[in-house]
Scaffold this motif. Structure first.
Motif, PDB file in Angstrom:
ATOM      1  N   GLY A  95       7.838  77.082  14.262  1.00 30.27           N
ATOM      2  CA  GLY A  95       7.595  77.983  13.143  1.00 30.27           C
ATOM      3  C   GLY A  95       8.770  78.191  12.220  1.00 30.27           C
ATOM      4  N   LEU A  96       9.896  77.506  12.467  1.00 22.70           N
ATOM      5  CA  LEU A  96      11.092  77.644  11.639  1.00 22.70           C
ATOM      6  C   LEU A  96      11.346  76.361  10.856  1.00 22.70           C
ATOM      7  CD1 LEU A  96      13.850  78.823  10.723  1.00 22.70           C
ATOM      8  CD2 LEU A  96      14.795  77.969  12.886  1.00 22.70           C
ATOM      9  N   THR A  97      11.623  76.512   9.571  1.00 24.32           N
ATOM     10  CA  THR A  97      12.021  75.388   8.726  1.00 24.32           C
ATOM     11  C   THR A  97      13.335  75.725   8.037  1.00 24.32           C
ATOM     12  OG1 THR A  97       9.706  74.803   8.280  1.00 24.32           O
ATOM     13  CG2 THR A  97      11.368  73.889   6.811  1.00 24.32           C
ATOM     14  N   TYR A  98      14.307  74.841   8.175  1.00 24.24           N
ATOM     15  CA  TYR A  98      15.590  75.016   7.488  1.00 24.24           C
ATOM     16  C   TYR A  98      15.779  73.837   6.543  1.00 24.24           C
ATOM     17  CZ  TYR A  98      20.630  74.812   6.678  1.00 24.24           C
ATOM     18  OH  TYR A  98      21.860  74.723   6.095  1.00 24.24           O
ATOM     19  N   LYS A  99      15.946  74.151   5.265  1.00 23.03           N
ATOM     20  CA  LYS A  99      16.114  73.123   4.247  1.00 23.03           C
ATOM     21  C   LYS A  99      17.460  73.285   3.549  1.00 23.03           C
ATOM     22  CE  LYS A  99      11.200  72.425   3.198  1.00 23.03           C
ATOM     23  NZ  LYS A  99      10.193  72.332   2.117  1.00 23.03           N
ATOM     24  N   LEU A 100      18.045  72.165   3.198  1.00 21.61           N
ATOM     25  CA  LEU A 100      19.300  72.139   2.460  1.00 21.61           C
ATOM     26  C   LEU A 100      19.090  71.340   1.184  1.00 21.61           C
ATOM     27  CD1 LEU A 100      22.344  72.771   2.325  1.00 21.61           C
ATOM     28  CD2 LEU A 100      22.732  70.585   3.498  1.00 21.61           C
TER      29      LEU A 100
ATOM     30  N   LEU B  22      25.184  74.012  -3.224  1.00 16.70           N
ATOM     31  CA  LEU B  22      24.498  73.812  -1.956  1.00 16.70           C
ATOM     32  C   LEU B  22      23.590  75.012  -1.734  1.00 16.70           C
ATOM     33  CD1 LEU B  22      27.355  72.470   0.359  1.00 16.70           C
ATOM     34  CD2 LEU B  22      25.434  71.169  -0.584  1.00 16.70           C
ATOM     35  N   LYS B  23      22.308  74.746  -1.536  1.00 14.12           N
ATOM     36  CA  LYS B  23      21.310  75.806  -1.413  1.00 14.12           C
ATOM     37  C   LYS B  23      20.668  75.739  -0.029  1.00 14.12           C
ATOM     38  CE  LYS B  23      20.150  75.522  -6.357  1.00 14.12           C
ATOM     39  NZ  LYS B  23      20.419  76.918  -6.742  1.00 14.12           N
ATOM     40  N   ASN B  24      20.765  76.832   0.709  1.00 12.27           N
ATOM     41  CA  ASN B  24      20.214  76.910   2.059  1.00 12.27           C
ATOM     42  C   ASN B  24      18.942  77.757   2.065  1.00 12.27           C
ATOM     43  OD1 ASN B  24      22.649  75.832   3.885  1.00 12.27           O
ATOM     44  ND2 ASN B  24      23.489  77.082   2.236  1.00 12.27           N
ATOM     45  N   SER B  25      17.861  77.205   2.573  1.00  7.34           N
ATOM     46  CA  SER B  25      16.591  77.917   2.661  1.00  7.34           C
ATOM     47  C   SER B  25      16.128  77.980   4.117  1.00  7.34           C
ATOM     48  CB  SER B  25      15.508  77.216   1.829  1.00  7.34           C
ATOM     49  OG  SER B  25      15.857  77.164   0.463  1.00  7.34           O
ATOM     50  N   VAL B  26      15.781  79.179   4.551  1.00  4.64           N
ATOM     51  CA  VAL B  26      15.238  79.384   5.889  1.00  4.64           C
ATOM     52  C   VAL B  26      13.858  80.004   5.747  1.00  4.64           C
ATOM     53  CG1 VAL B  26      15.505  80.613   8.072  1.00  4.64           C
ATOM     54  CG2 VAL B  26      17.515  79.671   6.917  1.00  4.64           C
ATOM     55  N   ILE B  27      12.847  79.397   6.361  1.00  3.64           N
ATOM     56  CA  ILE B  27      11.475  79.888   6.268  1.00  3.64           C
ATOM     57  C   ILE B  27      10.880  80.004   7.662  1.00  3.64           C
ATOM     58  CG2 ILE B  27       9.203  79.560   5.239  1.00  3.64           C
ATOM     59  CD1 ILE B  27      11.859  77.294   3.953  1.00  3.64           C
ATOM     60  N   TYR B  28      10.349  81.173   7.983  1.00  2.00           N
ATOM     61  CA  TYR B  28       9.638  81.397   9.241  1.00  2.00           C
ATOM     62  C   TYR B  28       8.153  81.566   8.951  1.00  2.00           C
ATOM     63  CZ  TYR B  28      13.719  82.065  12.247  1.00  2.00           C
ATOM     64  OH  TYR B  28      14.858  81.873  12.998  1.00  2.00           O
TER      65      TYR B  28
END
Length: 315
Positions: free
Chosen positions: A28-33, A60-66
């Motif tokens: 259920g976790l997605t980490y995108k850079l 640099l853009k960090n995205s965290v999605i649950y």
């Protein structure tokens, strides 16, 4: 550049762009850079300007999605920019925080809180690589803050973004107050948008409220895209208006030619117009790698033409 594209109006607020690299996905976790590196040789429009190496975007853009189930998501964004340090403007800091926010997405609606762009940052058709003038009257007032509460509604053919910059009295957080709204839709192939903002930068005890509004239209005729926007600001004593006219011509599958004109009219000052021509080539095997060039000039007295050429890599 800030081209109005309806389908991408709130992509950065939720799960990040499709071009971002997925570093981790599971449970259920997605980490995108996401990265954006742009370096160019540039001579600014103006008097006595010299050619220099300019670092426009080093991000640099960090995205965290649950994924929370039931069409709900929790997301967070943490973005850093390094261009000021590279350009020698921030020698004491190796990076600059650009965005830092968390939020919840409920179907087509998302709510986010933190340091981020205002709703009106989505306004405008300007396609200039480097502006001598501001992009529009919103850009000349304020388009981001660090006490922002923002709501995005993204329907199939209609986008509404609301945001407010909270009045902060803390010494650690005081960069103005205001609220704004952005709306866009598509009618008969024409992308229409409108925006409104009331903002006070609180620089002094007597700083006035600034009211800004704008409208825009963009049309893709196949052989070329045409866009126009108009925006106006009023602080109670000085009014300023600005319009942009652009044309984007795909001269090849890999190459776009852009032409634009912007004009600013402000009380107590001479009107100023700026024109520009740019070309962007994207490599056919890697669309996120491009090279570009631009020339620009204004009608101000004793001002010389500016130009630039550079390379951009995104992921």
């Amino acid at each position: 550049m800030k081209k109005l594209i309806l389908a991408a109006a709130i992509a950065a607020t939720t799960a990040g762009s499709a071009s971002a690299a997925t570093i981790y996905e599971g449970k259920g976790l997605t980490y995108k850079l996401k990265g954006d590196f742009q370096i160019q040789l540039r001579k600014d429009v103006g008097k006595d300007q010299n050619l220099n190496v300019d670092f426009d975007d080093l991000e640099l853009k960090n995205s965290v999605i649950y994924d929370l189930g039931n069409d709900m998501k929790a997301f967070g964004q943490l973005d850093f920019g390094y261009k000021n340090a590279a350009n020698g403007k921030d020698k004491e800091k190796s990076s600059q925080l650009e965005e830092a926010y968390v939020g919840m997405q409920f179907g087509n609606v998302s709510v986010s809180v933190g340091q981020q762009n205002f709703a009106v940052d989505s306004f405008g058709v300007d396609e200039q690589l480097e502006d001598d003038l501001k992009e529009d009257r919103f850009d000349a007032t304020a388009t981001d803050g660090n006490d922002v509460v923002r709501v995005d509604l993204n329907m199939e053919n209609f986008t509404v973004i609301l945001s407010t910059e909270l009045e902060a009295d803390s010494e650690k957080s005081a960069d103005g107050k205001g609220y704004d709204i952005f709306m866009s839709t598509s009618v008969a192939g024409v992308e229409l948008a409108a925006a409104y903002q009331t903002f006070n930068d609180k620089k002094t005890a007597t700083s006035p409220d600034i009211d800004v509004w704008g409208v825009s239209a963009m049309y893709d005729a196949g052989f070329a895209e045409f866009g126009v926007d108009y925006s106006k600001s009023d602080d109670g004593s000085v009014e300023a208006s600005q319009y942009n006219v652009i044309t984007i011509i795909p001269v090849a599958a890999t190459t776009d030619l852009g032409l634009g004109l912007t004009k600013v009219e402000e009380d107590g000052k001479d009107d100023v117009s700026e024109w520009y021509v740019n070309v962007v080539y994207k490599f056919p095997t890697q669309k996120n790698v491009s090279v570009f060039a631009e020339i620009a000039d204004t009608d101000e007295d004793d001002v010389k033409m500016g130009y630039l050429a550079g390379m951009r890599l995104k992921f």
